[in-house]
Design an enzyme around this catalytic site. Sequence first.
Site, mmCIF file in Angstrom:
data_model
loop_
_atom_site.group_PDB
_atom_site.id
_atom_site.type_symbol
_atom_site.label_atom_id
_atom_site.label_comp_id
_atom_site.label_asym_id
_atom_site.label_seq_id
_atom_site.Cartn_x
_atom_site.Cartn_y
_atom_site.Cartn_z
ATOM 1 N N THR A 188 0.856 -1.193 0.000
ATOM 2 C CA THR A 188 0.000 0.000 0.000
ATOM 3 C C THR A 188 0.893 1.245 0.000
ATOM 4 O O THR A 188 2.026 1.197 0.481
ATOM 5 C CB THR A 188 -0.888 0.059 1.259
ATOM 6 O OG1 THR A 188 -0.030 0.025 2.391
ATOM 7 C CG2 THR A 188 -1.842 -1.097 1.326
ATOM 8 N N GLU A 333 -5.786 -3.368 -1.632
ATOM 9 C CA GLU A 333 -6.338 -4.529 -0.928
ATOM 10 C C GLU A 333 -7.427 -5.255 -1.718
ATOM 11 O O GLU A 333 -7.888 -6.315 -1.315
ATOM 12 C CB GLU A 333 -6.909 -4.085 0.430
ATOM 13 C CG GLU A 333 -5.859 -3.667 1.450
ATOM 14 C CD GLU A 333 -5.443 -2.194 1.340
ATOM 15 O OE1 GLU A 333 -5.695 -1.593 0.284
ATOM 16 O OE2 GLU A 333 -4.887 -1.655 2.307
ATOM 17 N N LYS A 440 -15.132 17.215 9.495
ATOM 18 C CA LYS A 440 -16.285 17.233 10.393
ATOM 19 C C LYS A 440 -16.428 18.627 10.955
ATOM 20 O O LYS A 440 -15.612 19.075 11.745
ATOM 21 C CB LYS A 440 -16.121 16.187 11.486
ATOM 22 C CG LYS A 440 -17.439 15.611 11.874
ATOM 23 C CD LYS A 440 -17.304 14.227 12.462
ATOM 24 C CE LYS A 440 -18.678 13.562 12.469
ATOM 25 N NZ LYS A 440 -18.690 12.323 13.205
ATOM 26 N N TRP A 445 -20.710 16.239 8.450
ATOM 27 C CA TRP A 445 -19.641 15.933 7.515
ATOM 28 C C TRP A 445 -19.665 16.812 6.272
ATOM 29 O O TRP A 445 -20.712 17.024 5.659
ATOM 30 C CB TRP A 445 -19.748 14.480 7.060
ATOM 31 C CG TRP A 445 -19.093 13.539 8.011
ATOM 32 C CD1 TRP A 445 -18.211 13.863 8.991
ATOM 33 C CD2 TRP A 445 -19.283 12.132 8.083
ATOM 34 N NE1 TRP A 445 -17.821 12.738 9.659
ATOM 35 C CE2 TRP A 445 -18.463 11.662 9.128
ATOM 36 C CE3 TRP A 445 -20.052 11.225 7.369
ATOM 37 C CZ2 TRP A 445 -18.383 10.331 9.481
ATOM 38 C CZ3 TRP A 445 -19.973 9.886 7.709
ATOM 39 C CH2 TRP A 445 -19.163 9.447 8.750
HETATM 40 P P1 AMP Z 1 -4.595 2.613 -3.353
HETATM 41 O O1 AMP Z 1 -4.569 1.403 -2.509
HETATM 42 O O2 AMP Z 1 -3.333 3.414 -3.291
HETATM 43 O O3 AMP Z 1 -5.000 2.323 -4.749
HETATM 44 O O4 AMP Z 1 -5.706 3.592 -2.757
HETATM 45 C C1 AMP Z 1 -7.037 3.159 -2.611
HETATM 46 C C2 AMP Z 1 -7.907 4.320 -2.215
HETATM 47 O O5 AMP Z 1 -8.050 5.233 -3.293
HETATM 48 C C3 AMP Z 1 -9.314 3.935 -1.856
HETATM 49 O O6 AMP Z 1 -9.427 3.428 -0.556
HETATM 50 C C4 AMP Z 1 -10.050 5.246 -2.040
HETATM 51 O O7 AMP Z 1 -9.864 6.090 -0.913
HETATM 52 C C5 AMP Z 1 -9.322 5.856 -3.209
HETATM 53 N N1 AMP Z 1 -10.077 5.622 -4.451
HETATM 54 C C6 AMP Z 1 -9.919 4.650 -5.349
HETATM 55 N N2 AMP Z 1 -10.780 4.787 -6.379
HETATM 56 C C7 AMP Z 1 -11.525 5.888 -6.116
HETATM 57 C C8 AMP Z 1 -12.588 6.575 -6.788
HETATM 58 N N3 AMP Z 1 -13.041 6.169 -7.963
HETATM 59 N N4 AMP Z 1 -13.101 7.669 -6.193
HETATM 60 C C9 AMP Z 1 -12.629 8.126 -4.999
HETATM 61 N N5 AMP Z 1 -11.631 7.530 -4.331
HETATM 62 C C10 AMP Z 1 -11.073 6.423 -4.871
#
Ligand code: AMP
Length: 542
Positions: A188, A333, A440, A445
């Site tokens: 991650t 994940e 918040k 929110w």
């Molecule tokens: P990563 O593991 O670096 O790909 O990050 C995943 C995170 O990116 C998710 O938990 C979301 O917070 C954000 N994310 C992924 N796709 C979207 C989307 N289409 N719109 C808003 N947030 C997104």
Amino acid sequence: MQQPGRMMDRPLLVSAILEHGTAQFGAQQIVSRETDGSLHRYTFTDLAARARQLANALQALGLKAGSTVGSIAWNNHRHLEAYYAVSGSGMVMHTCNPRLHPEQLAYIINHADDEVVLFDTSFAPLVKAVAAHCPRVRHWVALCGETDLPTLEGGPAVLAVDRLIQAQSDRFEWPELDEKTGAALCYTSGTTGHPKGVLYSHRALCLSALSACLPGVLSLWAQETLLPVVPMFHINAWCLPYAALISGAKLVLPGPRLDPASLYELMESERVTVSAGVPTIWMGLIQHVEQHQLRFSTMRRTGVGGSAMPKALIAKFNDVYGVDVRHGWGMTETTAIATMSNLGPDEMARPAEERHTLVGKQGKSVFGIEIKVVDENGTTLPRDGVSQGELMVRGQWIVERYHKAERSALVEGWFPTGDIATIDAQGVMQIRDRTKDVIKSGGEWISSIDLENAAVAHPAVAMAAVIGVKHPRWDERPLMFIVLKPGQELSKQQVLDFLTERVAKWWLPDEVLFVDSLPLGGTGKVQKNELRHQHGGVFEGR
Ligand code: AMP
């Protein structure tokens, strides 16, 4: 009494994808932008031959099933060969994000127990910086030919992959593994603490890649030309390097050239029909196309995710350029795509404005994945499009526990995503915020994403980011950062006037700061932590 199904039990394996692609679409092309800028062109059959040679070479280096091989590389053909060679032979392909801080890079290489690290020559300085901190790596292999081999003065000895595989046979008996065997590993982005590894099984990769091919997802088949801009070091490029060989689609890999002009040129010259990447890439591309009054002659659709795709951009792609936007959600994940906009006939019949609003949401879970939102007590909230809570996910390609973790990451069988979302009666999920990004204010929110989307709709705005900053009365209030398009001017009041028509009055940012650029992380997302770090105290004492 239940009756046992009487079907064969054949494992879902990465090697089977390669062999399928070769047997069915052997002449299909793979075009790859090399580190030196040139284009390399070969076929699925050529890919398989070199992947088998690499599998033999890794064996000759003493690696065995279960060994881990790291990569620090762009989207290119040698990286693709490694994808298949490493996983196919029962080893684990650990894709490293080159934009990580060198300390974090060394941490993940060590944590993953990488025995060999494959790297693009453009990352030679990075390898030199981390090698001394990675004592268990036995071989550093440059993804290049012998003549391009870099010498790392004071660094480790380096082998050229082309030389390594040269004398190897292009025959290799792929082992018949258990489909639950680990095949690929990705960490991650780790905005806090150490990055955490997610070890994908062959089964998860195959199912997720199959799902990506579906008409409701990216609609891939042999008549498409696919250009994944999403990096192969970030969640397996959403499994598209596998999906191309499953579907027979021509694959175009952009290498290190991710600037709008290079991407546009590649899309046109290779007649790309489908692409995929994060919104920041598409923002840049649209600006380039607008500025130079260009059109897309073959691009029909694009998959977008990683952060929220602003509605204004969806509208532009769709209405002005005829490109269908498929907006999805996923995370490291979840292996790749977990939800996707998939509009039915009634929704398609609605006015453009409403359609774009729908596509601006993150869509429905694809088959194999289930989603729900829960409140602070873990109680499932109604699917009414209003009740918001933490998004929970479970399914065939969702992590169960992090790599080497002793404890499961699940809460009653579901993975808590850290995203705040709503789900409506039709199953359409909308991300409202990250738990840590949500603002918040006075107990209510404010969605930073909605505010950002509203600001980007202004024709003078290139990018916007909103963070919550401490406020003595309201607890938190929104602070907005704006990057203007070249040659544009805008005042704080003009931004607020524009937003007033689009969001609730109490959502209006208390401050608007104009900046030249925003800090972007390794995967193209705005680093809100960085912004908070720099500006977190803005309203303190007010
Ligand atoms: P990563 O593991 O670096 O790909 O990050 C995943 C995170 O990116 C998710 O938990 C979301 O917070 C954000 N994310 C992924 N796709 C979207 C989307 N289409 N719109 C808003 N947030 C997104």
